[in-house]
Design an enzyme around this catalytic site. Structure first.
Site: not given
Length: 556
Positions: A166-167
């Site tokens: 999710s970065i």
């Protein structure tokens, strides 16, 4: 020596002068030199005889044994120049490697952080973990622990490539911000203006609008991996009740402290009554066991999608879980819709537009995860099965969620990204003191917007914070004198099949002297990637950042 001389003479007599082998003599003749005959051999014998005679004469002069040979004079021998510290052929950042000059100030922080990572790695049973730290824009430490590939015993190293999960959302935010700065994207109009393929929505019979801004901060009402609306609402109600209980307990403790720590039976009875009532409500409203993300089938999709528009069919016809803007629901599918918006607003395919951004930011090892291409230094990914055995994760295709969780990267590239964001956030503060500073990749007002907490949001990896725009943000706070001081920082964590990650930025608390004498970026950036899923890394990254901040404050 007598035996050697006799053998040479005998060989010369019997072979007609071919004492050294006809092959050698032939070679000598091929070179155009005179043939080796008996005369040449005789000359050799005479020379050997004279040398032997001199040696014998010297030995007969005295009865005492000859003294041992003197040690060679070191000044007379050629000396090899020693290698400089930076030229030592040791693995970079290993404990035995001489530290480069700009990292020596952080030896204590590096040792402490390495020990912390070893403990975290051992506690969760992670095969491998890689960390990178930069201070004021300079990388001061990067190291791999454990294995990137357990089967083939390939160790982790700073260049190891892993899923950042999710970065990826924070990377996508840069694309959105660039389009917004260029006037090509309006954050507050309905998404159908850019993507008419996404149908208009209603909630409880009322027509509602989903905007780009709401998508960014997970306020759109679009679902995550869980399709059952009832389960999601039950879980949110339970969380809200739990949070209310914690707030009430905190208020009671605060009231007690203000009264000098004195308690009475009335307060104790009231507290017990509240706890009993909340416990009863909790039992009645506690949802059935909720599946986590890694038990949801859509996380393990194997289907390949050609583009973001095609990926919309996974969720575009599903109902909204709540009215847009009213509640927070973390949604990776919301970022799939954002990727489609980026395509339409930019005129480029999403991945092509992102590669341009990666090139600008010098993030040359950051790519979308695809299974077919050969990607050097790519790690393998692991999970523990029901028997608590380490196994390889199943094959997955992330083409449906490039924007929300589909990129691969290294800790070095993530540090570059974090510093680019920090520079843009701070450069406006330094401008008056230093007119020669280059502009940030994003404008200061843009970064201020991105790192400002949004109301009605949650930061699941740190309850002290709120979600902003594709980042979680914890604001500076101190309630009591000489007590805990909460630092301002921004971060995003990631969890994917067989991988966990975090990128954390801890800005320096700038004073007038720093603004006049320093240049941005000023602060600590920490990135950690791990090839094991469900490993919480945010608190570890924050501890590491604070360790380096301590050493940084001691630098003259």
């Amino acid at each position: 020596m007598y035996r050697l001389l006799s053998a040479v003479m005998a060989r010369a007599a019997t072979t007609g002068g071919c004492a050294w082998g006809c092959g050698r003599r032939a070679a000598h003749q091929r070179a155009g030199l005179p043939p080796l005959g008996p005369g040449w051999v005789g000359g050799l014998g005479l020379g050997l005889g004279l040398a032997l005679g001199v040696k014998l004469a010297g030995g007969l002069r005295g009865a005492s044994p000859a003294p041992p040979a003197a040690a060679p004079d070191p000044e007379a021998l050629p000396q090899a120049e020693p290698l400089q510290a930076q030229e030592q052929p040791l693995a970079p950042w290993s404990p035995q490697t001489p530290a480069p000059p700009h990292t020596r100030h952080f030896a204590r922080a590096i040792d402490s952080s390495r020990d912390l990572l070893h403990r975290i790695k051992d506690e969760v049973g992670a095969p491998g973990i890689v960390v990178g730290v930069s201070v004021d824009g300079k990388e001061v430490w990067s190291e791999g622990l454990g294995y990137a590939d357990v089967e083939n015993r390939v160790p982790c190293k700073p260049e190891t490539v892993m899923r950042i999960a999710s970065i990826s959302k924070s990377l996508t935010m840069v694309a959105i911000a660039k389009l917004w700065e260029a006037g090509k994207l309006d954050l507050d109009i309905p998404v159908q203006h850019y993507v008419p393929e996404f149908p208009e929505k209603e909630y409880e019979g009322e027509k509602v609008s989903v905007t780009t801004r709401l998508l960014i901060s997970h306020l759109s009402g679009i679902r995550h991996y869980e399709k059952d609306m009832k389960k999601v609402k039950e879980e949110k109600a339970y969380k809200a009740l739990k949070m209310m209980k914690e707030m009430m307990e905190s208020d009671q403790e605060k009231e007690l402290k203000e009264k000098g720590g004195k308690s009475n039976e009335k307060n104790d009875f009231a507290k017990a009554k509240v706890e009993q009532d909340n416990e009863t409500k909790g039992r009645n409203s506690k949802p059935c066991k909720k599946k986590n993300d890694f038990e949801q089938g859509e996380l393990y999709l194997k289907e390949k999608f050609e583009n973001s528009i095609e990926s919309l069919r996974l969720f575009k016809n599903d109902p909204l879980f709540f009215k847009p803007g009213s509640q927070f629901l973390y949604s990776t599918f919301g970022y799939t819709l954002l990727a489609a918006i980026v395509e339409r607003a930019s005129g480029y395919k999403y991945l092509d537009y992102m590669q341009k951004i990666f090139h600008d930011l010098d993030m040359l090892t950051t790519v979308q995860e695809e299974n077919e291409p050969v990607i050097y230094n790519r790690a393998r990914f692991y999970v523990y099965n029901k028997k608590k055995r380490l196994v390889n994760t199943p094959y997955v295709d992330n083409s449906y969620k490039w924007a929300g969780g589909g990129f691969l990267s290294t800790v070095g590239d993530l540090l570059k990204f974090g510093n680019a964001m920090l520079y843009g956030y701070q450069v406006g503060l330094f401008k008056n003191a230093n007119e020669n500073l280059l502009p940030g990749y994003l404008k200061p007002e843009t970064m201020l917007m991105i790192w400002t907490p949004v109301p009605n949001t949650e930061m699941s990896w740190d309850k002290e914070g709120k979600y902003a725009m594709a980042w979680g943000v914890v604001e500076k706070k101190q309630t009591y004198g000489s007590c805990r001081k909460q630092r301002h920082y921004a971060s995003h964590t990631g969890g994917a099949v067989g991988a966990s990650s975090v990128l954390l930025v801890l800005p320096e608390e700038l004073d007038a002297e720093a603004l006049n004498n320093k240049v941005p970026p000023r602060g600590i950036v920490v990135s950690i990637i791990c090839n094991m899923q469900s490993v919480g890394l945010n608190s570890t990254a924050l501890k590491i950042a604070l360790e380096f901040d301590k050493d940084r404050s001691d630098i003259p």
